[in-house]
Each structure stands twice: as structure tokens, then as C-alpha cells.
Enzyme design. Structure first.
Site, mmCIF file in Angstrom:
data_model
loop_
_atom_site.group_PDB
_atom_site.id
_atom_site.type_symbol
_atom_site.label_atom_id
_atom_site.label_comp_id
_atom_site.label_asym_id
_atom_site.label_seq_id
_atom_site.Cartn_x
_atom_site.Cartn_y
_atom_site.Cartn_z
ATOM 1 N N LYS A 1 5.186 13.079 7.217
ATOM 2 C CA LYS A 1 3.904 12.405 7.481
ATOM 3 C C LYS A 1 3.945 11.827 8.888
ATOM 4 O O LYS A 1 4.796 11.002 9.206
ATOM 5 C CB LYS A 1 3.665 11.289 6.456
ATOM 6 C CG LYS A 1 2.544 10.307 6.831
ATOM 7 C CD LYS A 1 2.348 9.197 5.790
ATOM 8 C CE LYS A 1 1.361 8.127 6.265
ATOM 9 N NZ LYS A 1 1.153 7.033 5.297
ATOM 10 N N LYS B 1 -7.505 -1.986 7.095
ATOM 11 C CA LYS B 1 -6.449 -2.929 6.710
ATOM 12 C C LYS B 1 -6.760 -4.303 7.297
ATOM 13 O O LYS B 1 -7.424 -4.399 8.332
ATOM 14 C CB LYS B 1 -5.103 -2.465 7.269
ATOM 15 C CG LYS B 1 -4.499 -1.241 6.609
ATOM 16 C CD LYS B 1 -3.171 -0.893 7.261
ATOM 17 C CE LYS B 1 -2.566 0.373 6.648
ATOM 18 N NZ LYS B 1 -2.155 0.204 5.251
ATOM 19 N N ASP C 1 3.900 4.510 11.175
ATOM 20 C CA ASP C 1 3.439 5.325 10.055
ATOM 21 C C ASP C 1 3.652 6.827 10.265
ATOM 22 O O ASP C 1 3.250 7.639 9.449
ATOM 23 C CB ASP C 1 1.964 5.010 9.754
ATOM 24 C CG ASP C 1 1.629 5.193 8.286
ATOM 25 O OD1 ASP C 1 2.559 5.164 7.459
ATOM 26 O OD2 ASP C 1 0.433 5.377 7.971
ATOM 27 N N ARG D 1 -1.004 11.018 1.754
ATOM 28 C CA ARG D 1 -0.959 12.123 0.783
ATOM 29 C C ARG D 1 -1.935 13.230 1.150
ATOM 30 O O ARG D 1 -1.705 14.392 0.852
ATOM 31 C CB ARG D 1 -1.195 11.560 -0.628
ATOM 32 C CG ARG D 1 -2.533 10.909 -0.815
ATOM 33 C CD ARG D 1 -2.580 9.977 -2.026
ATOM 34 N NE ARG D 1 -1.921 8.697 -1.766
ATOM 35 C CZ ARG D 1 -1.822 7.709 -2.673
ATOM 36 N NH1 ARG D 1 -2.304 7.870 -3.889
ATOM 37 N NH2 ARG D 1 -1.212 6.584 -2.367
HETATM 38 N N1 BES Z 1 1.052 3.642 5.651
HETATM 39 C C1 BES Z 1 0.706 2.971 4.471
HETATM 40 C C2 BES Z 1 1.921 2.528 3.648
HETATM 41 C C3 BES Z 1 2.823 1.525 4.293
HETATM 42 C C4 BES Z 1 2.708 0.180 4.011
HETATM 43 C C5 BES Z 1 3.844 1.942 5.123
HETATM 44 C C6 BES Z 1 3.573 -0.723 4.590
HETATM 45 C C7 BES Z 1 4.714 1.028 5.696
HETATM 46 C C8 BES Z 1 4.586 -0.305 5.430
HETATM 47 C C9 BES Z 1 -0.154 3.859 3.596
HETATM 48 O O1 BES Z 1 -0.928 4.788 4.262
HETATM 49 C C10 BES Z 1 -1.079 2.978 2.838
HETATM 50 O O2 BES Z 1 -1.900 2.364 3.455
HETATM 51 N N2 BES Z 1 -0.913 2.938 1.530
HETATM 52 C C11 BES Z 1 -1.736 2.132 0.702
HETATM 53 C C12 BES Z 1 -2.113 2.963 -0.500
HETATM 54 C C13 BES Z 1 -3.182 2.367 -1.338
HETATM 55 C C14 BES Z 1 -4.501 2.318 -0.591
HETATM 56 C C15 BES Z 1 -3.320 3.201 -2.586
HETATM 57 C C16 BES Z 1 -0.916 0.918 0.284
HETATM 58 O O3 BES Z 1 0.290 1.046 0.085
HETATM 59 O O4 BES Z 1 -1.487 -0.157 0.195
HETATM 60 ZN ZN ZN Z 2 -0.300 5.360 6.123
HETATM 61 MN MN MN Z 3 -2.832 3.949 4.850
#
Ligand code: BES
Ligand code: ZN
Ligand code: MN
Length: 489
Positions: free
Chosen positions: A254, A266, A277, A340
Site C-alpha cells: 500500500k 481525519k 501511509d 483496501r
Molecule cells: N492509514 C490508515 C490507518 C492508520 C492509522 C495507519 C494509524 C497508521 C496509523 C487507514 O487508511 C485508515 O484510515 N483506516 C481507518 C479505517 C476505518 C475508516 C474503517 C481507521 O483505522 O480508522
Molecule cells: Zn490509509
Molecule cells: Mn485512511
């Protein structure tokens, strides 16, 4: 680019010890056992080492731990780094010892008196890994890095052993630099250019541009990048060091160069961390670099999906339905669950084009894996016990934390969509598992597959034993070892 410190190996020359200006590292074994070089230091310092060895403090020191004695009498050195280590210590302790020396070295030249310790190469590897500093954007004059010289009884042998380790350290540094790089510099274009430059090492590198991805039908990947001015790309890196007729093993990463969350934006606090990321793509790139540098006798293909997740008039909206390359449709409930969407298209493409013998994807995929495992272990999800155990064994041998998590059809109901084949989120419960279940839908029948959720381990603010704060390079060592043990053995 950050290059590992120069490390030299030379013969034991007792008379040179007293005159060394800089730092001198010396080892004390169990019960204060000293080799010939340590005995010389002890004599020069009129018994300082022996007194330390007999102290209560020494009894409490763990293998790999270090004490610093400043301005040792009888020596030109400005400090003496006394490390507890003996012949029976584990490889991990030897690396830790090297890391402790690197941490104390600052920019001074260091003389490491490893004598006939059997772990000199491992110590040097620890020095190389920990002696990393991301200074590309500090304007102060660059200070000269002090070299590291090992005084050992069989320098040629140790240097030969350390050679392949230096290739691994370079791969780890490549990953760390990519992960530490801010997103205004590491754009998708810049990332792709850095990978294209690896053609010099003998890798075949192809860059698929948006028009190519459109033709291939990678609509879920493109949906993530369409709000950004940086064009989405897939970069394919092939290392063909194995038999010509052998199918490759595939690594998929990714590569979200920045994740604002998109329209499902966010919160501001901590958003700057989303420069990392692209950590999965960073590890894949670092492994490919290492394989090329050490001319691995294996066929491995690395693919990275490079996109930027931005809010914009053209960005994907919550509720949009997009079609993946596989043909399955996805209702995008939350544009922040973008990883994903990138991976599923790249994974499908990797399988269709290369028919690999196995597939490992790496991604900073979910915040939920940090809640579950913290920064000590990556989440490991797999449909294949043999492959999974092989990876877990390699990770354990390299001291990279990895913990297997479950998959299961029961989780699929959380991904059911009213209007499409699936949603891109499964709600709060088991967030890392539903993400893995989503990916598994894009794994072809009988394809041995591992998904590594590295959100907690790719970058660690306080650092680790072998890395300063920031990017760790987690996974490069384990995957390189796995290639060695599984494909080259
Ligand atoms: N890149 C983030 C996940 C992440 C969080 C990586 C903290 C490193 C540190 C991912 O794309 C994301 O935002 N995931 C969400 C998923 C949710 C919306 C289902 C998350 O983990 O909140
Ligand atoms: Zn992400
Ligand atoms: Mn994300």
C-alpha cells in the site's frame, strides 16, 4: 539518500589501541571474561575494566547492554564503551550491542575491539542499523560521520559474513527514508522515480500510469487517487535471480503517499503522521533493493500502488459505488478506508499477470491493529499455515514482532452492502479482521497469501532497539530472510 556508515574490519593490533582518538568499544563476557584486546584495555586503564566487571552494576547488565566510561586514563580515547556480551549470547543480543555502540558513538570514529568474538558480523549489523539519522531537511552543515573500525582476529572472514548484511541494511535504510519523507516531497511521481532509479541495480521496473490503470479496470485504486493532483500509479519491480521457468513470489504494498481520509476527512490532530501511509510500499521497495544488492537467487516481483487520498471536487464521495479490476463492486461508505481499495486492484493484477507461487501484501491498513497489538507486533493474517509459519519463523529469527490474527467467514456479514457486492468498511468491531476479510475476496483460489497490517510497526515515535524514532523498516529483514530460506534454500 541515507547511506549506512562505513564499517572496516582489520587485524588485531594491540599497540594501536592506546592511541585511538574517538570512542573505543570493548566487550566483557560472562563473569567479566576478557579477550586479548579487553585485557590490553584493562592494563592501559590500570584495571578499570576489571573493577567494572566485579561491580554490582555489571552483575545487573543484560547481554547487549552498555556502560560508558568517559576519559579513560592511559588512553587517547574520549570514552570507553563497555558492552556485556559473550560467545554464547544470541544474535539478537549481538545486534543490540552494536546498536548500543551506535547510539553512543555520536559522530566520532569508533574502534570496536571484537577480538575473537564469534558475533562480530552481527554486532556490525546492529551498528549499521542503529546509526541512522534522517537529516535530509536539516539545514545545519552536515557533520562528518565517524567510520567504524572493527579489530577482529579474522577480518576477511568477518567481512565476508557482513557483506550480505550490508545489503539488508541498505534496503532497511531505503525503506526508512521513504517512510520518513514528507508528502510534499515524496509525491507519487517522486516515489516512482526513486523506484525507476533501481533499474541500475538490475531490477526491471515498469510504471503503469493512470491511462494504463484505467484500461486494466483498476477503478477502486483510481477512486482513491482521483481527488489528488498527483497522478495514481502502479510500479512493478521484477527481480529475476532464480530459474527462468520459475514463477515469482509476489509482494504487494500500500503506497498512500498521504492519507487525509478524503471526504471522510481525519481530525487535524496527528494527521501529519499519515506521511507514513505508504509504509507497505516502502517495505516492498526496500526488500526489492536488498534482493538486487545481494543478487538473490530467486524470482520475486514487487508491486506498489501509489496514490494520494485527498478531499476535492473530484474526490470519491461516501456512497459512491466503484468496480474493481476483478469485477466485484464496492460501496465506499468511508473514504478513509482507502488502503483496501488500492490493494485489492494491485493484488488482483499481480495474480492475473504473474501467477505467483504466493502473495504477501503489506499495508499500514488499520488504526485498530494498533489498539490490538500496539507498536510491538504487526498483525499477520493468512489462508495458508505453511506459508504463514514460514513467515513467522523468519520474523522471530530477525526479532521483528509479528502475531497471527484470525480470519473467518463469519466476519463477512459486516461487509454486506445494500447496493453493491460489498462495503469498504465493517464497523468498529474487529476492524483489522474485516479489512483482511475484504482483501481475501481478491485472493484467487489456492493462492497462498499473507496480509501484514503494519500500521503499528512501520513508524514508532520513541524508536526501537535497532532504529531511532520514526520509520523502522520493519519487515525488510524478515522478508529477505524468508526469501533466503524458502526460495533460495
Ligand atoms: N492509514 C490508515 C490507518 C492508520 C492509522 C495507519 C494509524 C497508521 C496509523 C487507514 O487508511 C485508515 O484510515 N483506516 C481507518 C479505517 C476505518 C475508516 C474503517 C481507521 O483505522 O480508522
Ligand atoms: Zn490509509
Ligand atoms: Mn485512511
Amino acid at each position: 539518500m541515507t547511506t549506512p556508515v562505513a564499517i572496516h574490519f582489520k587485524d588485531v593490533e594491540l599497540d594501536a589501541i592506546a592511541d585511538w582518538e574517538g570512542r573505543v568499544a570493548v566487550f566483557l563476557g560472562e563473569e567479566g571474561k576478557m579477550d586479548i584486546t579487553a585485557r590490553r584495555v584493562n592494563r592501559l586503564t590500570r584495571g578499570a575494566l576489571k573493577r567494572l566487571a566485579e561491580s554490582e552494576g555489571f552483575a545487573k547488565m543484560q547481554p547487549g547492554e552498555m556502560r560508558e566510561l568517559a576519559w579513560p586514563v592511559g588512553m587517547a580515547a574520549d570514552s570507553l564503551l563497555v558492552v556485556r556480551l559473550d560467545r554464547r549470547s544470541a544474535v539478537e543480543d549481538a545486534r543490540k550491542a552494536g546498536a548500543a555502540i551506535a547510539k553512543a558513538k555520536a559522530n566520532a570514529p569508533v574502534l570496536v575491539l571484537a577480538g575473537n568474538l564469534n558475533k562480530s558480523a552481527d554486532i556490525s549489523f546492529g551498528v549499521a542499523l542503529r546509526d541512522y539519522d534522517f537529516t535530509d531537511h536539516k539545514t545545519a552543515d552536515a557533520v562528518a560521520q565517524g567510520d567504524v573500525t572493527f579489530m577482529v582476529s579474522k577480518p576477511e572472514e568477518v567481512a565476508a559474513e557482513a557483506g550480505p548484511m550490508a545489503a539488508v541494511a541498505e534496503g532497511v535504510f531505503f525503506t526508512r527514508d521513504l517512510v520518513n519523507e514528507p508528502a510534499n516531497i515524496l509525491t507519487t511521481d517522486d516515489f516512482a522515480a526513486r523506484l525507476a532509479a533501481m533499474q541500475e541495480l538490475g531490477l526491471e521496473v515498469e510504471i503503469l500510469e493512470e491511462a494504463d490503470l484505467e484500461k486494466l479496470g483498476m477503478r477502486t485504486l483510481l477512486a482513491v487517487g482521483q481527488g489528488s493532483v498527483s497522478p495514481s500509479k502502479v510500479v512493478v519491480m521484477q527481480w529475476k535471480g532464480g530459474a527462468e521457468d520459475e514463477k515469482p513470489f509476489a509482494l504487494v504494498g500500500k503506497g498512500v503517499v498521504f492519507d487525509t481520509g478524503g471526504i471522510s476527512i481525519k481530525p487535524a490532530g496527528g494527521m501529519e503522521d499519515m506521511t507514513m501511509d505508504m509504509g507497505g510500499a516502502g517495505v516492498v521497495s526496500g526488500v526489492m533493493r536488498t534482493l538486487a544488492l545481494r543478487k538473490a537467487k530467486a524470482n520475486v516481483v514487487g508491486l506498489v500502488g501509489l496514490v494520494e487520498n485527498m478531499p476535492d471536487g473530484n474526490a470519491t464521495r461516501p456512497g459512491d459505488v466503484v468496480r474493481s479490476m476483478k469485477g466485484d463492486t464496492v460501496e465506499v461508505i468511508n473514504t478513509d478506508a482507502e488502503g483496501r481499495l488500492v490493494l485489492c486492484d494491485v493484488m488482483w493484477y499481480a495474480q492475473e499477470r504473474f501467477e505467483p507461487t504466493g502473495l504477501i501484501d503489506l499495508a499500514t491498513l488499520t488504526g485498530a491493529i494498533i489498539i490490538g497489538l500496539g507498536h510491538e507486533n504487526a498483525g499477520v493474517f493468512s489462508n495458508n499455515d505453511v506459508l504463514c509459519n514460514q513467515f513467522l519463523k523468519a520474523a522471530a529469527a530477525e526479532g521483528e514482532g509479528a502475531w497471527r490474527m484470525p480470519l473467518g467467514a463469519a466476519y463477512d456479514k459486516q461487509l454486506k452492502s445494500r447496493v453493491a457486492d460489498m462495503m469498504n468498511v465493517g464497523g468498529r468491531p474487529a476492524g483489522s479482521i474485516t479489512a483482511a476479510q475484504f482483501l481475501q475476496r481478491f485472493v484467487q483460489e489456492d493462492m497462498p497469501w499473507i496480509h501484514l497490517d503494519i500500521a503499528g510497526v512501520a513508524s514508532v515515535k520513541g524508536g526501537t532497539d535497532l532504529a531511532p524514532g520514526g520509520a523502522t523498516g520493519w519487515g525488510v529483514m524478515a522478508l529477505d530472510r524468508m526469501v533466503r530460506d524458502m526460495l533460495e534454500g
